[in-house]
Motif scaffolding. Structure first.
Motif, PDB file in Angstrom:
ATOM      1  N   ILE A  60       0.812  -1.218   0.000  1.00 28.09           N
ATOM      2  CA  ILE A  60       0.000   0.000   0.000  1.00 28.09           C
ATOM      3  C   ILE A  60       0.848   1.273   0.000  1.00 28.09           C
ATOM      4  CG2 ILE A  60      -1.669   1.327   1.367  1.00 28.09           C
ATOM      5  CD1 ILE A  60      -2.819  -1.428   2.242  1.00 28.09           C
ATOM      6  N   ALA A  61       1.901   1.311   0.810  1.00 28.97           N
ATOM      7  CA  ALA A  61       2.706   2.536   0.920  1.00 28.97           C
ATOM      8  C   ALA A  61       3.329   2.947  -0.417  1.00 28.97           C
ATOM      9  CB  ALA A  61       3.771   2.381   1.999  1.00 28.97           C
ATOM     10  N   THR A  64       0.611   4.245  -2.763  1.00 29.01           N
ATOM     11  CA  THR A  64       0.125   5.566  -2.359  1.00 29.01           C
ATOM     12  C   THR A  64       1.096   6.654  -2.800  1.00 29.01           C
ATOM     13  OG1 THR A  64      -1.006   4.603  -0.468  1.00 29.01           O
ATOM     14  CG2 THR A  64      -0.586   6.976  -0.388  1.00 29.01           C
ATOM     15  N   SER A  67       0.914   7.206  -6.539  1.00 30.65           N
ATOM     16  CA  SER A  67      -0.278   7.960  -6.954  1.00 30.65           C
ATOM     17  C   SER A  67      -0.110   9.449  -6.674  1.00 30.65           C
ATOM     18  CB  SER A  67      -1.529   7.428  -6.255  1.00 30.65           C
ATOM     19  OG  SER A  67      -1.541   7.769  -4.889  1.00 30.65           O
TER      20      SER A  67
END
Length: 71
Positions: A60-61, A64, A67
């Motif tokens: 996830i990190a 993120t 993005s």
């Protein structure tokens, strides 16, 4: 804590100490943002929690941050 170039957020409980740093470095070529996380585990429940969180965090990190580059 907060300074001109860095913000440090944290949470502490009996299982974990978590600190997240977001720091900005301005250069003539542009701005780079660094994100760092430090976790200190205090006991077995903290280790169990991190057993599940660590793999998700590793996916996830970076997604993120990627993005944000395109925002």
């Amino acid at each position: 804590a907060q300074s001109e170039r860095e913000v440090i957020l944290g949470e502490t409980d009996k299982h974990l100490d978590v600190k997240i740093s977001v720091a900005r470095l301005d250069t003539p070529g542009g701005t780079t943002v660094y994100v760092s996380t430090v976790v200190h585990v205090h006991n077995a429940l903290g280790r169990l929690y991190m057993l599940f969180v660590t793999p998700a965090h590793r996916v996830i990190a970076p997604a993120t941050i990627a993005s944000l580059k395109h925002a």
